[in-house]
Design a protein around this motif. Structure first.
Motif, PDB file in Angstrom:
ATOM      1  N   ASP A 190      82.575 -64.004  41.380  1.00  0.00           N
ATOM      2  CA  ASP A 190      81.472 -63.727  40.512  1.00  0.00           C
ATOM      3  C   ASP A 190      82.072 -62.821  39.531  1.00  0.00           C
ATOM      4  O   ASP A 190      83.209 -62.325  39.543  1.00  0.00           O
ATOM      5  N   SER A 195      77.084 -57.021  38.394  1.00  0.00           N
ATOM      6  CA  SER A 195      77.147 -58.097  37.967  1.00  0.00           C
ATOM      7  C   SER A 195      76.736 -58.375  36.671  1.00  0.00           C
ATOM      8  O   SER A 195      75.878 -57.720  36.189  1.00  0.00           O
ATOM      9  N   ASN A 224      76.747 -65.852  36.652  1.00  0.00           N
ATOM     10  CA  ASN A 224      76.954 -65.941  38.164  1.00  0.00           C
ATOM     11  C   ASN A 224      76.170 -66.928  38.720  1.00  0.00           C
ATOM     12  O   ASN A 224      74.888 -66.710  38.693  1.00  0.00           O
TER      13      ASN A 224
END
Length: 513
Positions: A184, A201, A207
């Protein structure tokens, strides 16, 4: 009732194939030839900001550090004046230190290199990333990036990274699953203490449950390219583009597949673009000289980055015009928020930074023993890509030296300081605090427009306002004098608007140290 859906499906497929055909006809993929590509495999091209230097990895080449055994070394090619790439040269031991060597990023000035491996005391002791920095004519030993919890989070087989042109933002690709090859994308930020924040993230739009890898953030700091094997691609792994929509790094435009002929039935990745945004470089497996080759492609308007300014020049000593090793920082006005910083330690005093449009910038240079110098570059209105050269002249801290305060702004025809002036004045306060024996005279000047007496009065009032700002911030009143000279001391011809602008100024003179 007659079924019309097969006709619609046929029409959709026909239009899609037509689109791919037209798209592919508009894009020419050019192999960089034998000077760059060999009978072996070339991977991971990294193009410099000015587009003149290409770094790449070459695998299992006879003169690699480990030869034709399992090896991966970094090579460099320079662009000639006629637009051709010169014969690639082995990068040398400063970059090629182990069996598998990887370069992920080069700073805009070429003085900072991001490499793979967490190096400590010259030894690669694990997964991670390290910087190598230029020190005059030499390169430093690698020093690893201290990214919070990275060792705990990164559990997969592969990782990669991209450092933004501001030198303080890092896009990472790795997996939090043990021995996984499915990565990711994450973001990490540099703190004032030199450590990096815990990776976060980029969100569910970027992702997926599939692999996202080889990220490249364009010079605009907004446009992200990455490779993914998510459904809907043309091959094993395709290149996608997405644009950041705000400063949270969580909101993105829907990733768009770059399509054919960039993406093929094979696995694509390693997409990189110089500051101009007009040309992209990547790895291709089609019609190659070796197992994998580096090619270049003209970018399309709908998938290219936003335009930026590539600002470069020299930092020079005002007394002797000799180059100065300096630190450059650039901030967003009026608030003074740091937009980027870098240390320039090249002996010739060269600097190079990238400035995206949409902001009003203050650019400053500082070095020990000199008064910091600043300049203003208003890029609030978006324009085309440009390369601008500006010299930054540093004045030694010596009695009698006169320094212009470039980023001082007043309301038109008034002595009211604008908020954009505060960062510049705060820097002056800092240098006076560092040099407690330094006394100064603030001098106000105007152009020759309007009444002479009114100009003299305005110049005196503006000098007094600056003096008041300094003393209210803690500088002793006995250390600051102020004077106004109106239009009496021009430094340029008042017949042009440019000359008038130069004459409208606030300076300070060092009276003693």
């Amino acid at each position: 009732m007659k079924n019309i859906y097969p006709k619609k499906i046929f029409l959709f497929i026909s239009l899609s194939l037509l689109f791919l055909f037209v798209f592919s006809q508009e894009i020419e993929i050019q192999n960089l030839g034998n000077n760059v590509n060999s009978s072996c495999a070339e991977y991971n091209p990294i193009i410099s900001a000015d587009g003149n230097t290409l770094y790449f990895m070459r695998s299992n080449f006879p003169i690699n550090t480990k030869g034709t055994a399992e090896s991966q070394d970094i090579w460099i090619s320079l662009l000639s004046g006629d637009g051709k790439w010169l014969e690639a040269q082995f990068a040398g031991p400063y970059l090629n230190r182990s069996q598998f060597n990887t370069l992920f990023n080069v700073s805009p000035d070429g003085n900072k290199l991001l490499i793979g491996g967490a190096y400590k005391d010259g030894i690669n002791w694990g997964a991670g990333f390290s910087f190598i920095e230029r020190n005059g004519d030499n390169w430093s030993e690698p020093h690893y990036l201290d990214i919070k919890n990275f060792e705990r989070m990164c559990k997969g087989e592969y990782s990669s990274a991209c450092l933004l042109s501001d030198n303080k933002t890092l896009v990472l690709s790795f997996s939090e699953k043990e021995d996984s090859k499915v990565n990711d994308l994450y973001i990490s930020f540099l703190h004032k203490n030199g450590k990096w924040s815990e990776p976060e993230s980029l969100g569910s739009l970027i992702n997926t449950e599939f692999d996202e890898t080889t990220p490249f953030m364009a010079a605009d700091g907004v446009t992200l390219y990455f490779a993914s094997d998510r459904p809907g691609g043309l091959g094993l792994k395709d290149i996608y583009v997405s644009k950041r929509l705000d400063n949270t790094w969580k909101k993105w435009s829907t990733p768009v597949n770059l399509g054919a002929p960039i993406n093929t039935s094979n696995s694509e990745g390693y997409y990189t673009i110089p500051a101009s945004g007009n040309i992209a470089y990547m790895v291709s497996y089609q019609n190659t000289i070796g197992k994998a080759d580096i090619v270049r492609i003209k970018t399309k308007e709908d998938t290219k980055p936003k335009p930026v300014i590539l600002l470069s020049g020299k930092v020079l000593n005002a007394k002797n015009n000799e180059p100065v090793e300096a630190e450059i920082s650039y901030e967003i006005l009026p608030g003074g928020e740091e937009a980027g910083t870098t240390k320039f330690i090249s002996k010739n005093g060269d600097y190079k930074i990238i400035l995206p449009y949409g902001k009003n910038y203050g650019i400053s240079a500082k070095a020990k023993g000199f008064i910091p110098v600043s300049m203003n570059l208003d890029l609030t209105k978006e324009d085309t890509y440009k390369e601008i050269r500006k010299a930054l002249i540093l004045v030694p801290i010596e009695a009698g030296q006169i320094i212009r305060l470039n980023n001082i702004f007043f309301e038109f025809g008034k002595s009211t300081l604008k908020e954009e002036s505060f960062p510049e004045l705060d820097r002056l306060i800092g240098i006076m605090n560092e040099n407690p024996e330094m006394n100064i005279e603030i001098a106000g000047h105007t152009d020759d427009e309007g009444d002479d007496n009114a100009n003299l009065k305005l110049s005196i009032e503006r000098a007094l306002v600056v003096e008041k700002y300094l003393t209210e911030k803690g500088i002793k009143p006995s250390r600051v004098l102020s004077a106004g000279f109106g239009e009496a001391k021009p430094i340029a011809d008042n017949k042009t608007e440019e000359g008038k602008q130069l004459n409208r100024r606030v300076e300070f003179k060092i009276l003693g140290k």
